[in-house]
Design a protein around this motif. Structure first.
Motif, PDB file in Angstrom:
ATOM      1  N   THR A  65      52.066  24.134  71.741  1.00  0.00           N
ATOM      2  CA  THR A  65      51.155  25.002  70.997  1.00  0.00           C
ATOM      3  C   THR A  65      50.368  25.889  71.952  1.00  0.00           C
ATOM      4  O   THR A  65      50.162  27.077  71.684  1.00  0.00           O
ATOM      5  CB  THR A  65      50.189  24.159  70.142  1.00  0.00           C
ATOM      6  N   ALA A  66      49.937  25.317  73.081  1.00  0.00           N
ATOM      7  CA  ALA A  66      49.175  26.099  74.070  1.00  0.00           C
ATOM      8  C   ALA A  66      50.022  27.240  74.623  1.00  0.00           C
ATOM      9  O   ALA A  66      49.527  28.360  74.799  1.00  0.00           O
ATOM     10  CB  ALA A  66      48.691  25.189  75.194  1.00  0.00           C
ATOM     11  N   LYS A  67      51.293  26.989  74.879  1.00  0.00           N
ATOM     12  CA  LYS A  67      52.181  28.060  75.368  1.00  0.00           C
ATOM     13  C   LYS A  67      52.332  29.162  74.324  1.00  0.00           C
ATOM     14  O   LYS A  67      52.293  30.349  74.644  1.00  0.00           O
ATOM     15  CB  LYS A  67      53.547  27.484  75.723  1.00  0.00           C
ATOM     16  N   ALA A  68      52.506  28.770  73.070  1.00  0.00           N
ATOM     17  CA  ALA A  68      52.642  29.757  72.001  1.00  0.00           C
ATOM     18  C   ALA A  68      51.344  30.548  71.824  1.00  0.00           C
ATOM     19  O   ALA A  68      51.368  31.763  71.613  1.00  0.00           O
ATOM     20  CB  ALA A  68      53.024  29.059  70.700  1.00  0.00           C
ATOM     21  N   ILE A  69      50.207  29.852  71.930  1.00  0.00           N
ATOM     22  CA  ILE A  69      48.910  30.523  71.830  1.00  0.00           C
ATOM     23  C   ILE A  69      48.776  31.582  72.918  1.00  0.00           C
ATOM     24  O   ILE A  69      48.356  32.711  72.661  1.00  0.00           O
ATOM     25  CB  ILE A  69      47.756  29.498  71.928  1.00  0.00           C
ATOM     26  N   LEU A  70      49.132  31.228  74.149  1.00  0.00           N
ATOM     27  CA  LEU A  70      49.034  32.174  75.259  1.00  0.00           C
ATOM     28  C   LEU A  70      49.901  33.400  75.004  1.00  0.00           C
ATOM     29  O   LEU A  70      49.472  34.536  75.212  1.00  0.00           O
ATOM     30  CB  LEU A  70      49.429  31.493  76.573  1.00  0.00           C
ATOM     31  N   ASP A  71      51.107  33.185  74.514  1.00  0.00           N
ATOM     32  CA  ASP A  71      52.013  34.295  74.219  1.00  0.00           C
ATOM     33  C   ASP A  71      51.414  35.220  73.159  1.00  0.00           C
ATOM     34  O   ASP A  71      51.362  36.441  73.338  1.00  0.00           O
ATOM     35  CB  ASP A  71      53.361  33.739  73.750  1.00  0.00           C
ATOM     36  N   HIS A  72      50.920  34.660  72.074  1.00  0.00           N
ATOM     37  CA  HIS A  72      50.329  35.472  71.002  1.00  0.00           C
ATOM     38  C   HIS A  72      49.019  36.114  71.449  1.00  0.00           C
ATOM     39  O   HIS A  72      48.699  37.237  71.032  1.00  0.00           O
ATOM     40  CB  HIS A  72      50.098  34.626  69.752  1.00  0.00           C
ATOM     41  N   PHE A  73      48.253  35.432  72.290  1.00  0.00           N
ATOM     42  CA  PHE A  73      47.001  35.992  72.795  1.00  0.00           C
ATOM     43  C   PHE A  73      47.275  37.247  73.628  1.00  0.00           C
ATOM     44  O   PHE A  73      46.628  38.277  73.449  1.00  0.00           O
ATOM     45  CB  PHE A  73      46.252  34.949  73.629  1.00  0.00           C
ATOM     46  N   VAL A  74      48.241  37.159  74.533  1.00  0.00           N
ATOM     47  CA  VAL A  74      48.579  38.310  75.382  1.00  0.00           C
ATOM     48  C   VAL A  74      49.077  39.471  74.533  1.00  0.00           C
ATOM     49  O   VAL A  74      48.688  40.625  74.744  1.00  0.00           O
ATOM     50  CB  VAL A  74      49.604  37.905  76.463  1.00  0.00           C
TER      51      VAL A  74
END
Length: 197
Positions: A65-74
């Motif tokens: 989830t943290a990896k996906a969050i980072l991707d969507h945040f960027v």
């Protein structure tokens, strides 16, 4: 980061990536992470270079989830701020910068370029040799061009090796448009000599 700036970033990112940053119920009916928690997780990974699995201990978000969050945040940051901040210099911007420079007594000056060296405390052990110079500690270099009003219109981050400002400038993309003939034509005079680049 100031709280007001953080909230502004959260609102902008969640507006652009609203489907992902909405607080939803999981399969058990329990509420998931809030938009503020998700943006905090992304900023912690970016600011402190921490691994996605370490976010679980602080914010209680799984690694995937943290990896996906980072991707969507960027993606959200790019969508929200590209038009105003993360964009190339336009002809209008260039004319304004040259006018400001001339008004301050520096005709033809678009901005001030400098390199800043930061000690990289959490540098991965396998990369340490690449980012270590005479100081025997890993450093990461940021090259920035800023105007008098502190608008940063060029940034080059992460040159590795034993670097001084000249080495960084040679690796940087700051003069690429000039070398490729894509730089805007500008006329200015210094000491009675007229220049167009």
């Amino acid at each position: 980061m100031r709280r007001s700036l953080f909230i502004q970033v959260v609102e902008a990112v969640t507006t652009k990536q609203h489907k992902y940053f909405d607080q939803l119920h999981d399969a058990t009916g329990k509420l998931g992470a809030t938009p503020i928690q998700k943006c905090t997780a992304a900023l912690r990974m970016l600011a402190y270079w921490v691994a996605a699995d370490s976010i679980d201990a602080y914010i209680k978000i799984a690694q995937s989830t943290a990896k996906a969050i980072l991707d969507h945040f960027v993606k959200g940051v790019r969508e929200a701020f590209t038009e105003e901040y993360l964009r190339r210099l336009t002809g209008t911007d260039l004319q304004r910068l040259l006018y400001d420079g001339e008004r301050r007594g520096f005709p033809g000056m678009m901005g001030s370029i400098d390199c800043m060296y930061w000690q990289w405390k959490n540098c991965p052990r396998s990369w340490k040799g690449l980012y270590q110079g005479r100081s025997k500690s890993a450093t990461i270099i940021l090259e920035v061009v800023a105007s008098g009003d502190l608008w940063i219109w060029h940034a080059f981050f992460g040159a590795f090796g034993t670097c001084n400002d000249i080495n960084v400038l040679q690796r940087s993309l700051v003069f690429d448009d000039f070398y490729q003939g894509k730089a805007p034509q500008v006329n200015y005079t210094v000491n009675g000599n007229t220049y167009n680049k």
